[in-house]
Motif scaffolding. Sequence first.
Motif, PDB file in Angstrom:
ATOM      1  N   GLU A  51      44.956  10.204   9.345  1.00  0.00           N
ATOM      2  CA  GLU A  51      45.906  11.348   9.235  1.00  0.00           C
ATOM      3  C   GLU A  51      47.354  11.024   9.362  1.00  0.00           C
ATOM      4  OE1 GLU A  51      46.543  15.384  12.007  1.00  0.00           O
ATOM      5  OE2 GLU A  51      44.809  14.055  12.846  1.00  0.00           O
ATOM      6  N   GLN A  52      47.609  10.054   9.803  1.00  0.00           N
ATOM      7  CA  GLN A  52      49.045   9.733   9.790  1.00  0.00           C
ATOM      8  C   GLN A  52      49.490   9.064   8.337  1.00  0.00           C
ATOM      9  OE1 GLN A  52      49.343   6.993  12.981  1.00  0.00           O
ATOM     10  NE2 GLN A  52      50.967   7.937  14.119  1.00  0.00           N
ATOM     11  N   PHE A  53      48.385   8.324   7.858  1.00  0.00           N
ATOM     12  CA  PHE A  53      48.543   7.863   6.507  1.00  0.00           C
ATOM     13  C   PHE A  53      48.633   9.112   5.610  1.00  0.00           C
ATOM     14  CE2 PHE A  53      46.396   7.094   2.461  1.00  0.00           C
ATOM     15  CZ  PHE A  53      47.529   6.373   1.676  1.00  0.00           C
ATOM     16  N   GLY A  54      47.630  10.186   5.810  1.00  0.00           N
ATOM     17  CA  GLY A  54      47.768  11.267   5.061  1.00  0.00           C
ATOM     18  C   GLY A  54      49.021  12.085   4.996  1.00  0.00           C
ATOM     19  N   PHE A  55      49.605  11.979   6.202  1.00  0.00           N
ATOM     20  CA  PHE A  55      51.042  12.814   6.330  1.00  0.00           C
ATOM     21  C   PHE A  55      51.983  12.008   5.607  1.00  0.00           C
ATOM     22  CE2 PHE A  55      54.962  13.504   8.604  1.00  0.00           C
ATOM     23  CZ  PHE A  55      54.834  14.931   8.330  1.00  0.00           C
ATOM     24  N   ALA A  56      51.973  10.716   5.755  1.00  0.00           N
ATOM     25  CA  ALA A  56      53.033   9.903   5.142  1.00  0.00           C
ATOM     26  C   ALA A  56      52.997   9.852   3.533  1.00  0.00           C
ATOM     27  CB  ALA A  56      53.003   8.482   5.774  1.00  0.00           C
ATOM     28  N   ALA A  57      51.761   9.853   3.074  1.00  0.00           N
ATOM     29  CA  ALA A  57      51.467  10.287   1.806  1.00  0.00           C
ATOM     30  C   ALA A  57      52.071  11.272   1.215  1.00  0.00           C
ATOM     31  CB  ALA A  57      50.041   9.947   1.260  1.00  0.00           C
ATOM     32  N   GLY A  58      51.816  12.386   2.045  1.00  0.00           N
ATOM     33  CA  GLY A  58      52.107  13.694   1.582  1.00  0.00           C
ATOM     34  C   GLY A  58      53.334  14.293   1.813  1.00  0.00           C
ATOM     35  N   ILE A  59      54.045  13.742   2.753  1.00  0.00           N
ATOM     36  CA  ILE A  59      55.545  14.239   3.118  1.00  0.00           C
ATOM     37  C   ILE A  59      56.486  14.022   1.701  1.00  0.00           C
ATOM     38  CG2 ILE A  59      56.398  12.075   4.213  1.00  0.00           C
ATOM     39  CD1 ILE A  59      57.843  14.050   6.258  1.00  0.00           C
ATOM     40  N   PHE A  60      56.133  12.962   1.102  1.00  0.00           N
ATOM     41  CA  PHE A  60      56.619  13.017  -0.164  1.00  0.00           C
ATOM     42  C   PHE A  60      57.233  14.330  -0.884  1.00  0.00           C
ATOM     43  CE2 PHE A  60      56.581  12.793  -4.720  1.00  0.00           C
ATOM     44  CZ  PHE A  60      57.406  11.735  -5.462  1.00  0.00           C
ATOM     45  N   PHE A  61      56.185  15.150  -0.707  1.00  0.00           N
ATOM     46  CA  PHE A  61      56.130  16.407  -1.779  1.00  0.00           C
ATOM     47  C   PHE A  61      56.901  17.612  -1.037  1.00  0.00           C
ATOM     48  CE2 PHE A  61      52.551  14.069  -3.137  1.00  0.00           C
ATOM     49  CZ  PHE A  61      52.621  14.004  -4.486  1.00  0.00           C
ATOM     50  N   ILE A  62      57.403  17.309   0.378  1.00  0.00           N
ATOM     51  CA  ILE A  62      58.227  18.208   0.857  1.00  0.00           C
ATOM     52  C   ILE A  62      59.509  17.871   0.459  1.00  0.00           C
ATOM     53  CG2 ILE A  62      59.332  18.991   3.170  1.00  0.00           C
ATOM     54  CD1 ILE A  62      56.052  19.465   2.705  1.00  0.00           C
ATOM     55  N   GLY A  63      59.979  16.726   0.224  1.00  0.00           N
ATOM     56  CA  GLY A  63      61.228  16.417  -0.332  1.00  0.00           C
ATOM     57  C   GLY A  63      61.230  16.731  -1.797  1.00  0.00           C
ATOM     58  N   TYR A  64      60.212  16.337  -2.445  1.00  0.00           N
ATOM     59  CA  TYR A  64      59.992  16.829  -4.003  1.00  0.00           C
ATOM     60  C   TYR A  64      60.385  18.306  -4.103  1.00  0.00           C
ATOM     61  CZ  TYR A  64      57.918  15.820  -8.298  1.00  0.00           C
ATOM     62  OH  TYR A  64      57.548  15.755  -9.715  1.00  0.00           O
ATOM     63  N   LEU A  65      59.971  19.314  -3.104  1.00  0.00           N
ATOM     64  CA  LEU A  65      60.096  20.586  -3.360  1.00  0.00           C
ATOM     65  C   LEU A  65      61.464  20.953  -3.470  1.00  0.00           C
ATOM     66  CD1 LEU A  65      58.904  23.719  -2.923  1.00  0.00           C
ATOM     67  CD2 LEU A  65      59.178  23.548  -0.605  1.00  0.00           C
ATOM     68  N   VAL A  66      62.461  20.300  -2.652  1.00  0.00           N
ATOM     69  CA  VAL A  66      63.631  20.903  -2.234  1.00  0.00           C
ATOM     70  C   VAL A  66      64.587  20.877  -3.554  1.00  0.00           C
ATOM     71  CG1 VAL A  66      65.622  20.335  -0.924  1.00  0.00           C
ATOM     72  CG2 VAL A  66      63.511  20.149   0.111  1.00  0.00           C
ATOM     73  N   PHE A  67      64.697  20.158  -4.496  1.00  0.00           N
ATOM     74  CA  PHE A  67      65.602  19.774  -5.231  1.00  0.00           C
ATOM     75  C   PHE A  67      65.300  20.154  -6.828  1.00  0.00           C
ATOM     76  CE2 PHE A  67      68.970  16.751  -7.350  1.00  0.00           C
ATOM     77  CZ  PHE A  67      70.012  17.594  -6.992  1.00  0.00           C
ATOM     78  N   GLN A  68      64.059  20.673  -7.140  1.00  0.00           N
ATOM     79  CA  GLN A  68      63.587  20.642  -8.608  1.00  0.00           C
ATOM     80  C   GLN A  68      64.257  21.784  -9.364  1.00  0.00           C
ATOM     81  OE1 GLN A  68      59.621  20.181  -9.642  1.00  0.00           O
ATOM     82  NE2 GLN A  68      59.009  19.202  -7.589  1.00  0.00           N
ATOM     83  N   VAL A  69      64.345  22.958  -8.717  1.00  0.00           N
ATOM     84  CA  VAL A  69      65.248  23.854  -9.284  1.00  0.00           C
ATOM     85  C   VAL A  69      66.665  23.560  -9.937  1.00  0.00           C
ATOM     86  CG1 VAL A  69      65.747  26.165  -9.545  1.00  0.00           C
ATOM     87  CG2 VAL A  69      63.537  25.618  -8.570  1.00  0.00           C
ATOM     88  N   PRO A  70      67.504  23.314  -8.868  1.00  0.00           N
ATOM     89  CA  PRO A  70      68.745  22.953  -9.168  1.00  0.00           C
ATOM     90  C   PRO A  70      68.821  21.507 -10.002  1.00  0.00           C
ATOM     91  CG  PRO A  70      68.237  22.412  -6.858  1.00  0.00           C
ATOM     92  CD  PRO A  70      67.300  23.176  -7.328  1.00  0.00           C
ATOM     93  N   SER A  71      67.900  20.799  -9.757  1.00  0.00           N
ATOM     94  CA  SER A  71      68.029  19.308 -10.870  1.00  0.00           C
ATOM     95  C   SER A  71      67.856  19.722 -12.322  1.00  0.00           C
ATOM     96  CB  SER A  71      66.700  18.438 -10.384  1.00  0.00           C
ATOM     97  OG  SER A  71      66.878  17.393 -11.201  1.00  0.00           O
ATOM     98  N   ASN A  72      66.684  20.689 -12.471  1.00  0.00           N
ATOM     99  CA  ASN A  72      66.195  21.189 -13.855  1.00  0.00           C
ATOM    100  C   ASN A  72      67.675  21.872 -14.405  1.00  0.00           C
ATOM    101  OD1 ASN A  72      64.246  20.007 -14.750  1.00  0.00           O
ATOM    102  ND2 ASN A  72      63.052  22.032 -15.158  1.00  0.00           N
ATOM    103  N   LEU A  73      68.241  22.658 -13.935  1.00  0.00           N
ATOM    104  CA  LEU A  73      69.637  23.573 -14.264  1.00  0.00           C
ATOM    105  C   LEU A  73      70.605  22.432 -14.504  1.00  0.00           C
ATOM    106  CD1 LEU A  73      69.256  26.633 -11.917  1.00  0.00           C
ATOM    107  CD2 LEU A  73      68.739  26.431 -14.274  1.00  0.00           C
TER     108      LEU A  73
END
Length: 431
Positions: A51-73
């Motif tokens: 479960e902890q590994f799954g969380f570590a693998a997946g938390i990448f995408f929480i950070g990934y969510l934050v910056f995409q729209v401003p980055s593309n602009l």
Amino acid sequence: MSEAIAKSAISKVKRFLIPYMFLLYVINFLDRVNVGFAALKMNKDLGLSAEQFGFAAGIFFIGYLVFQVPSNLILHKIGARIWISIILVIWGLVATLTGFANSPMHLYVARFLLGLVEAGFFPGVILFLTYWFPQRDLAQAVALFMTALAFSSVIGSPISGIILDHVHWAGLESWRWLFILEGFPALIFGIITFFILPNKPSEAKFLTSEERDWLTNEIAQEQSEKAKQKKMTAAEAMKNGRVWLLAFIYFFGLIMGLYSISFWLPQIIKGLSKTYSSQAVGFLAMIPFLFAAIMMVVNGSSADKKAEWRYHTQIPLVISAIAIFAMLFIKTPFTSIVVLSIVTAGAYAAFGPFWALPNKFLSGAAAAAGIAVINSIGNLGGFFAPYIIGFIKSRTGNVYYGLAAVGVSLLISAVLLALLPKEATQGAKRY
């Protein structure tokens, strides 16, 4: 004459841009998913449960969510050459430093930061490709670029296995060297990108003046036609219903399937036999991804030739879901590898046709914002997929029950695709 110039221009752009963007995406995706191979030894050293590994693998995408729209602009405003170079250098630093994590919390922080700094790369490249390819060539171009998803694992799996079994330099564990050695290329290519990448066709020295003019005018005309249908601002694109439908399709289908395989395949293959070394797992993991790479190109090319992108997204997802359910009843290693190849090919083959769909109605700043919304919301599936599998495995002891939950998600995506209007899924055939 114009048809000859068109074919020549598109051919040259494919030969020059696609291999380079492909290489960058190989580096990008390998840094993103090599945690799946590191887990073969890292989990024990850091005391990580499934479960902890799954969380570590997946938390990448929480950070990934934050910056995409401003980055593309930002990319739309200052150009891909500068912005992609910056992204590469910063993510290379974070990826390399992940090798020095000493606790689950350190790993969580490193993975979150990696997602944050990588956020702008993929949606930025998709936006960048819309500046270079007309609609009728876009699915194949995206599919060729995105074969890097599969080839990063074809190349990276055996390399990762070899590093894990043989690299123990300076007293550091091999999984640490895995992150360090595979993170370093991003730093190098960040510098190279700044000097060689043209922002748009008018800057392309590899095209003749006639080819530059034709491609610039063709793209401008398409953008103008989309603007006439309904001029959409970036803010309107972020609230557009079709954009959000595509985001949920991406979430439930393509991303859930992609990261279930990418993060868990090494451990699934390792579980097929107690005799498999990390190196053997690496070479066996090549097989599903090599098959997936072939099917990505075949499916993307077929979508463009037939000028139909919905069914070319939908059918592979259904095939992948069926193969996932079949895994519940398969016991032998050989058959498991065959069926895992079908699962992987179905999940990966849908990407090229899918990314041709937003370009049917988005242009300019609206495309920058819309593509980023689709990718950021959709990529939350990258958090849920590995975590759900880890959660279910921790409680049942069976990784295949977690995969079955992902299979249901793929079928939900296939149903959502049926809601897209016909005119949004078809267009003019390729030359």
